[in-house]
Design a protein around this motif. Structure first.
Motif, short mmCIF file in Angstrom:
data_model
loop_
_atom_site.label_atom_id
_atom_site.label_comp_id
_atom_site.label_asym_id
_atom_site.label_seq_id
_atom_site.Cartn_x
_atom_site.Cartn_y
_atom_site.Cartn_z
N CYS A 56 0.84 -1.20 0.00
CA CYS A 56 0.00 0.00 0.00
C CYS A 56 0.88 1.25 0.00
O CYS A 56 1.80 1.36 0.80
CB CYS A 56 -0.90 -0.02 1.23
SG CYS A 56 -1.73 1.53 1.55
N ARG A 58 0.13 4.14 0.87
CA ARG A 58 -0.17 5.09 1.94
C ARG A 58 0.48 4.66 3.25
O ARG A 58 1.14 5.44 3.91
CB ARG A 58 -1.68 5.20 2.11
CG ARG A 58 -2.12 6.64 2.31
CD ARG A 58 -3.62 6.77 2.42
NE ARG A 58 -4.30 6.93 1.15
CZ ARG A 58 -5.63 6.91 1.01
NH1 ARG A 58 -6.41 6.68 2.06
NH2 ARG A 58 -6.18 7.07 -0.19
N CYS A 59 0.33 3.38 3.62
CA CYS A 59 0.89 2.94 4.90
C CYS A 59 2.16 2.10 4.71
O CYS A 59 2.79 1.70 5.69
CB CYS A 59 -0.15 2.16 5.70
SG CYS A 59 -0.68 0.65 4.88
N CYS A 95 -6.79 -1.87 1.26
CA CYS A 95 -5.99 -1.81 2.49
C CYS A 95 -6.91 -1.64 3.70
O CYS A 95 -7.66 -0.69 3.79
CB CYS A 95 -4.97 -0.68 2.43
SG CYS A 95 -3.94 -0.62 3.89
N ARG A 97 -5.83 -1.27 6.83
CA ARG A 97 -5.28 -0.23 7.72
C ARG A 97 -5.76 1.16 7.29
O ARG A 97 -6.14 1.98 8.11
CB ARG A 97 -3.74 -0.27 7.67
CG ARG A 97 -3.14 -0.91 8.90
CD ARG A 97 -1.64 -1.06 8.73
NE ARG A 97 -1.25 -2.45 8.80
CZ ARG A 97 -1.05 -3.24 7.78
NH1 ARG A 97 -1.15 -2.78 6.55
NH2 ARG A 97 -0.71 -4.50 7.96
N CYS A 98 -5.70 1.39 5.97
CA CYS A 98 -6.10 2.72 5.47
C CYS A 98 -7.60 2.80 5.21
O CYS A 98 -8.12 3.87 4.92
CB CYS A 98 -5.33 3.05 4.20
SG CYS A 98 -3.55 3.04 4.43
ZN LIG Z 1 -2.51 1.24 3.65
#
Ligand SMILES: [Zn+2]
Length: 428
Positions: A56, A58-59, A95, A97-98
């Motif tokens: 990902c 982003r994370c 994702c 997490r995101c």
């Molecule tokens: Zn993520």
């Protein structure tokens, strides 16, 4: 035809072997290489390795796949006159997490940029030696792509640089956009490190204060020396943020100021004489008066001596300026102070307004000037001047630069001594 195709096939296999040597990333494989239909470029397919999860963007954690986007072309370092492209279809991940569907990150690329990281680092290194325009021409790419490359490398550098302890800073202004706009530049001028720390718009209190926000109060409080010119907003911020530091008005800035005053006297008098119909003795005298006498050619020296026989304001201002040079020979601040006071007394009697303005300013900043003598054993003089000249060369080399952003990047790139992104291989 068959032979040719076979040769080409072997060559392309070798190319993948070479790529695996210098530009290999776990989780991805080079699948096939071929010439583009116009035979001007080489295209190499890249695929994710089986059962290797996408990451990902982003994370930066692996995440389950969602779908795949259309193929993208990433430009790689050109090879024997062929453009080279890596072709890859980015995956999107779901994702947790995101809590979003996000495009994966790939180790050879940087967000939406179309060049590979390796190629950006390669171009950016050349852009430090050549102008951006020349770099674009040399590698048959566009100015915008060189911009992208430098932006990528400088962004990395600013994010990863370490300030360490800063003993001495110099702050300076520089004009750009045909003299209508100013930048504020802050340099570190320690004995062992000289580099550009910060570039700001304008030369206001607010812009200079941003620098101190960037480095933080703790580092700022440990700065021992600050060099600047007599620009009031800078003086004010320094008093406020570096109250413990020894503040120096350095030689370079004072000489520059003096030359400016002399030039003003000359230009005014030259205009007045032309107006009143006198012989144009001051014509083309600008450099004779501004250069140090020892730097003049013999013929120029004769002309200068000739000029000095006239009873002109310009001549008197010149003599005062030359007399002032003695100041720098003093070792002790006390004796330098006595000389400075005497010089100012003489100037105040001279009736030459631009010079008197300087003398008044010198009286006002007497202690800051004498700090030059208190600190001269600790600071290598001329450092700010050297950095300022380099900054001007950078700006001159970059005639394509109109915007603040371009200048900012170019200056950080050539003077910031920033760390570079790591590379899988040294593509020299
Ligand atoms: Zn993520």
């Amino acid at each position: 035809m068959v032979v040719l195709a076979l040769t080409s096939f072997h060559f392309m296999l070798q190319l993948i072997t070479i790529l695996n040597r210098c530009h290999r990333f776990p989780g991805f494989v080079y699948q096939q290489a071929r010439f583009s239909s116009d035979h001007k470029s080489i295209e190499i397919d890249v695929r994710p390795r089986k059962r290797s999860a996408a990451v990902c963007s982003r994370c930066h954690q692996p995440a389950p796949g969602y779908d795949q986007l259309p193929e993208r072309r990433f430009e790689f370092i050109p090879f024997w006159g062929f453009l080279v492209f890596l072709l890859y279809s980015m995956r999107r991940v779901d994702c947790r997490r995101c809590e979003a569907v996000v495009v994966e990150e790939v180790p050879w690329g940087d967000g939406k940029r179309t060049l590979t990281r390796a190629y950006m680092l390669f171009l950016a290194r050349w852009a430090r030696r050549l102008s951006w325009k020349e770099t674009a021409e040399a590698f048959r790419t566009s100015w915008d792509k060189v911009f992208d490359a430098v932006e990528h490398v400088v962004t990395f550098g600013l994010e990863h640089r370490v300030f360490g302890q800063i003993d001495a800073i110099g702050v300076d202004e520089i004009q750009y956009a045909k003299g209508h706009k100013y930048l504020t530049l802050v340099y570190q001028i320690d004995l062992d490190v000289t580099r550009l720390l910060w570039v700001g718009r304008e030369r206001t209190i607010e812009s200079f204060q941003v620098f101190f926000t960037v480095i933080g109060d703790e580092l700022a409080s440990k700065i021992a020396f600050v060099c600047s010119d007599m620009w009031e907003p800078y003086l004010k911020v320094i008093r406020e943020k570096c109250s413990e530091a020894l503040h120096i008005l350095d030689r370079f800035h004072i000489v520059a100021k003096m030359n400016k005053a002399l030039d003003e006297v000359r230009a005014g008098e030259s205009r007045r004489m032309a107006h009143e119909g006198f012989a144009p003795v001051l014509k083309k005298s600008r450099w004779l008066l501004l250069k140090r006498e020892e730097n003049l050619k013999t013929e120029q020296r004769f002309r200068l001596r000739d000029l000095l026989r006239y009873n002109l304001k310009t001549v008197r201002a010149y003599i005062l300026k030359e007399a002032f040079q003695q100041l720098w020979d003093y070792n002790s601040a006390t004796w330098a102070g006595k000389f400075l006071d005497e010089w100012c007394r003489q100037v105040m009697r001279s009736r030459i307004e631009p010079m008197k303005k300087i003398a008044r300013s010198m009286r006002q900043h007497r202690e800051l000037i004498l700090n030059y003598f208190r600190a001269q054993k600790l600071l290598s003089s001329g450092v700010v001047e050297g950095l300022n000249n380099k900054a001007k060369v950078t700006m001159r080399k970059s005639y394509g630069f109109r915007t603040f952003r371009c200048l900012e990047l170019a200056l950080y790139h050539s003077l910031g001594k920033l760390p570079e992104p790591e590379s899988t291989h040294d593509f020299f």
